[in-house]
Motif scaffolding. Structure first.
Motif, PDB file in Angstrom:
ATOM      1  N   GLN A 160       0.804  -1.219   0.000  1.00  0.00           N
ATOM      2  CA  GLN A 160       0.000   0.000   0.000  1.00  0.00           C
ATOM      3  C   GLN A 160       0.839   1.272   0.000  1.00  0.00           C
ATOM      4  O   GLN A 160       0.309   2.351  -0.216  1.00  0.00           O
ATOM      5  CB  GLN A 160      -0.946  -0.013   1.211  1.00  0.00           C
ATOM      6  CG  GLN A 160      -1.949  -1.154   1.157  1.00  0.00           C
ATOM      7  CD  GLN A 160      -2.865  -1.195   2.357  1.00  0.00           C
ATOM      8  OE1 GLN A 160      -2.418  -1.115   3.502  1.00  0.00           O
ATOM      9  NE2 GLN A 160      -4.163  -1.304   2.101  1.00  0.00           N
ATOM     10  N   ASP A 161       2.127   1.136   0.254  1.00  0.00           N
ATOM     11  CA  ASP A 161       3.023   2.290   0.174  1.00  0.00           C
ATOM     12  C   ASP A 161       4.423   1.790  -0.123  1.00  0.00           C
ATOM     13  O   ASP A 161       4.670   0.579  -0.202  1.00  0.00           O
ATOM     14  CB  ASP A 161       2.988   3.130   1.452  1.00  0.00           C
ATOM     15  CG  ASP A 161       3.313   2.325   2.709  1.00  0.00           C
ATOM     16  OD1 ASP A 161       4.237   1.473   2.642  1.00  0.00           O
ATOM     17  OD2 ASP A 161       2.664   2.523   3.738  1.00  0.00           O
ATOM     18  N   ILE A 162       5.348   2.708  -0.273  1.00  0.00           N
ATOM     19  CA  ILE A 162       6.695   2.332  -0.701  1.00  0.00           C
ATOM     20  C   ILE A 162       7.426   1.495   0.345  1.00  0.00           C
ATOM     21  O   ILE A 162       8.253   0.649   0.003  1.00  0.00           O
ATOM     22  CB  ILE A 162       7.496   3.597  -1.087  1.00  0.00           C
ATOM     23  CG1 ILE A 162       8.667   3.220  -2.014  1.00  0.00           C
ATOM     24  CG2 ILE A 162       7.982   4.345   0.150  1.00  0.00           C
ATOM     25  CD1 ILE A 162       9.273   4.413  -2.723  1.00  0.00           C
ATOM     26  N   GLN A 163       7.099   1.687   1.620  1.00  0.00           N
ATOM     27  CA  GLN A 163       7.725   0.861   2.657  1.00  0.00           C
ATOM     28  C   GLN A 163       7.326  -0.598   2.529  1.00  0.00           C
ATOM     29  O   GLN A 163       8.110  -1.507   2.829  1.00  0.00           O
ATOM     30  CB  GLN A 163       7.360   1.401   4.050  1.00  0.00           C
ATOM     31  CG  GLN A 163       7.992   2.740   4.386  1.00  0.00           C
ATOM     32  CD  GLN A 163       9.513   2.699   4.292  1.00  0.00           C
ATOM     33  OE1 GLN A 163      10.164   1.741   4.748  1.00  0.00           O
ATOM     34  NE2 GLN A 163      10.092   3.733   3.702  1.00  0.00           N
ATOM     35  N   ASP A 164       6.088  -0.833   2.070  1.00  0.00           N
ATOM     36  CA  ASP A 164       5.638  -2.213   1.863  1.00  0.00           C
ATOM     37  C   ASP A 164       6.430  -2.898   0.752  1.00  0.00           C
ATOM     38  O   ASP A 164       6.585  -4.123   0.759  1.00  0.00           O
ATOM     39  CB  ASP A 164       4.144  -2.242   1.522  1.00  0.00           C
ATOM     40  CG  ASP A 164       3.263  -1.810   2.691  1.00  0.00           C
ATOM     41  OD1 ASP A 164       3.705  -1.975   3.847  1.00  0.00           O
ATOM     42  OD2 ASP A 164       2.154  -1.306   2.440  1.00  0.00           O
ATOM     43  N   ILE A 165       6.906  -2.123  -0.217  1.00  0.00           N
ATOM     44  CA  ILE A 165       7.719  -2.703  -1.294  1.00  0.00           C
ATOM     45  C   ILE A 165       9.017  -3.265  -0.711  1.00  0.00           C
ATOM     46  O   ILE A 165       9.437  -4.371  -1.048  1.00  0.00           O
ATOM     47  CB  ILE A 165       8.015  -1.648  -2.374  1.00  0.00           C
ATOM     48  CG1 ILE A 165       6.710  -1.190  -3.041  1.00  0.00           C
ATOM     49  CG2 ILE A 165       8.971  -2.220  -3.423  1.00  0.00           C
ATOM     50  CD1 ILE A 165       6.897  -0.063  -4.046  1.00  0.00           C
TER      51      ILE A 165
END
Length: 342
Positions: free
Chosen positions: A317-322
């Protein structure tokens, strides 16, 4: 429309690129990614294990070439909004003619998404309509690995073309994700053959219970033989796998090379010549392979079996999840997928 593209700028570092996208381009479908899957190639870019010159040449770049999505719009009317589709990362040159003896994944002048061109890690994907294949009943988290399955379909197609008609015993050499997929497909495509799996990882080999014979490579006897082989090892184990395959394969057998090694691998050419073996390199896939993969994966017994090697990570859901997605993949034994919810 402004589109967000999530690019790897350098190893371990993602950034967002904003681009303007035309929604109503002729012969182009707009697809929103739904589930994505990780490939070893993606990890090598993220971890920075590719040679520095390659990284410098190809980055920044959006990763991921295994993806299923949902159609947002299609000006041609071929697909309807809401259709579930898988996207083909290989883009042959415009002059490529389908239906010839040449495969689109080997011709020069094309490109491959997530290998020098942005992959599917983006908010929306605009893609030619002939690079999209619709699916119906495949669970979407399984459909995410369709590209991976299509690579197996392509390898089996190559085998059928070059292997002689005696196919009593076919071996899949390896115990990882590729070996599992190829063994699953071989079991369907060669119903009258004995499908054998030879690997090193005892824990992974337990999942190959559907195969007719399963062996730890250290347990095979000198009189062990087979007619043809799929090599699905790759990496540092490739040399050893080739050595053992050459030793145990019957004369005039065919070997389909599918595992990728970053290093040159020596071959016992004397025995290859004496046995009259046929060696075929098989890499990536094209539209026909995707269509074959979808047709095969629509079978409940096939997508249920493939589901066993899938680890579903948390929603992205956001870049940290990537970052979490890539890091989690390093400790999962087979394929890691996640719902793309950016």
């Amino acid at each position: 429309m402004i589109n967000r593209v999530y690019q790897l700028i350098r190893p371990h570092y993602f950034s967002v690129k904003y681009e303007d996208v035309e929604m109503e381009q002729e012969d182009t479908v707009v697809v929103r990614p739904n589930y994505i899957a990780l490939c070893h190639a993606d990890q090598r870019y993220f971890q920075g294990t590719r040679p520095p010159k390659i990284l410098q040449k190809k980055l920044p770049m959006a990763l991921i070439h295994e993806c299923c999505g949902i159609v947002v719009s299609d000006a041609s009317g071929t697909y309807k909004p809401g259709d579930k589709v898988v996207m083909i990362p290989n883009q042959p040159p415009k002059e490529f003619e389908e239906g010839t003896e040449f495969y689109e994944n080997y011709v020069t002048g094309g490109y491959f998404r997530s290998s020098g061109h942005d992959g599917f890690m983006r908010e929306f994907v605009t893609i030619p309509k002939n690079r999209v294949v619709k699916y119906e009943t495949i669970p979407s988290k399984v459909a995410a690995i369709t590209e991976f399955v299509s690579v197996g379909i392509h390898g089996i197609t190559r085998m059928k073309q070059v292997a002689h008609s005696k196919r009593d015993r076919i071996v899949v050499w390896g115990s990882g994700s590729l070996a599992y997929v190829v063994a699953t497909l071989a079991k369907e495509k060669f119903p009258n053959s004995t499908i054998i799996v030879v690997g090193k990882n005892h824990d992974k080999l337990r999942l190959f219970s559907f195969a007719d014979e399963v062996y730890d490579v250290s347990e095979i006897e000198d009189d062990f033989t087979f007619d043809h082989a799929f090599e699905c090892v790759g990496g540092t184990g490739t040399q050893e796998a080739y050595r053992d395959i050459i030793k145990h394969i019957k004369p005039q057998g065919a070997v389909v090379m599918m595992g990728v090694s970053e290093f040159e691998v020596p071959l016992n050419t004397r025995d290859i010549l004496e046995k009259g073996l046929t060696w075929v390199g098989s890499s990536r896939s094209g539209r026909e392979d995707f269509e074959g993969a979808v047709q095969m994966m629509e079978r409940p017994q096939v997508h249920s079996r493939l589901n066993l090697i899938i680890h579903e990570s948390n929603k992205i859901q956001d870049i940290q999840d990537i970052y979490h997605f890539f890091e989690e993949d390093t400790v999962t034994p087979f394929k890691t997928v996640a719902k793309w919810d950016i």
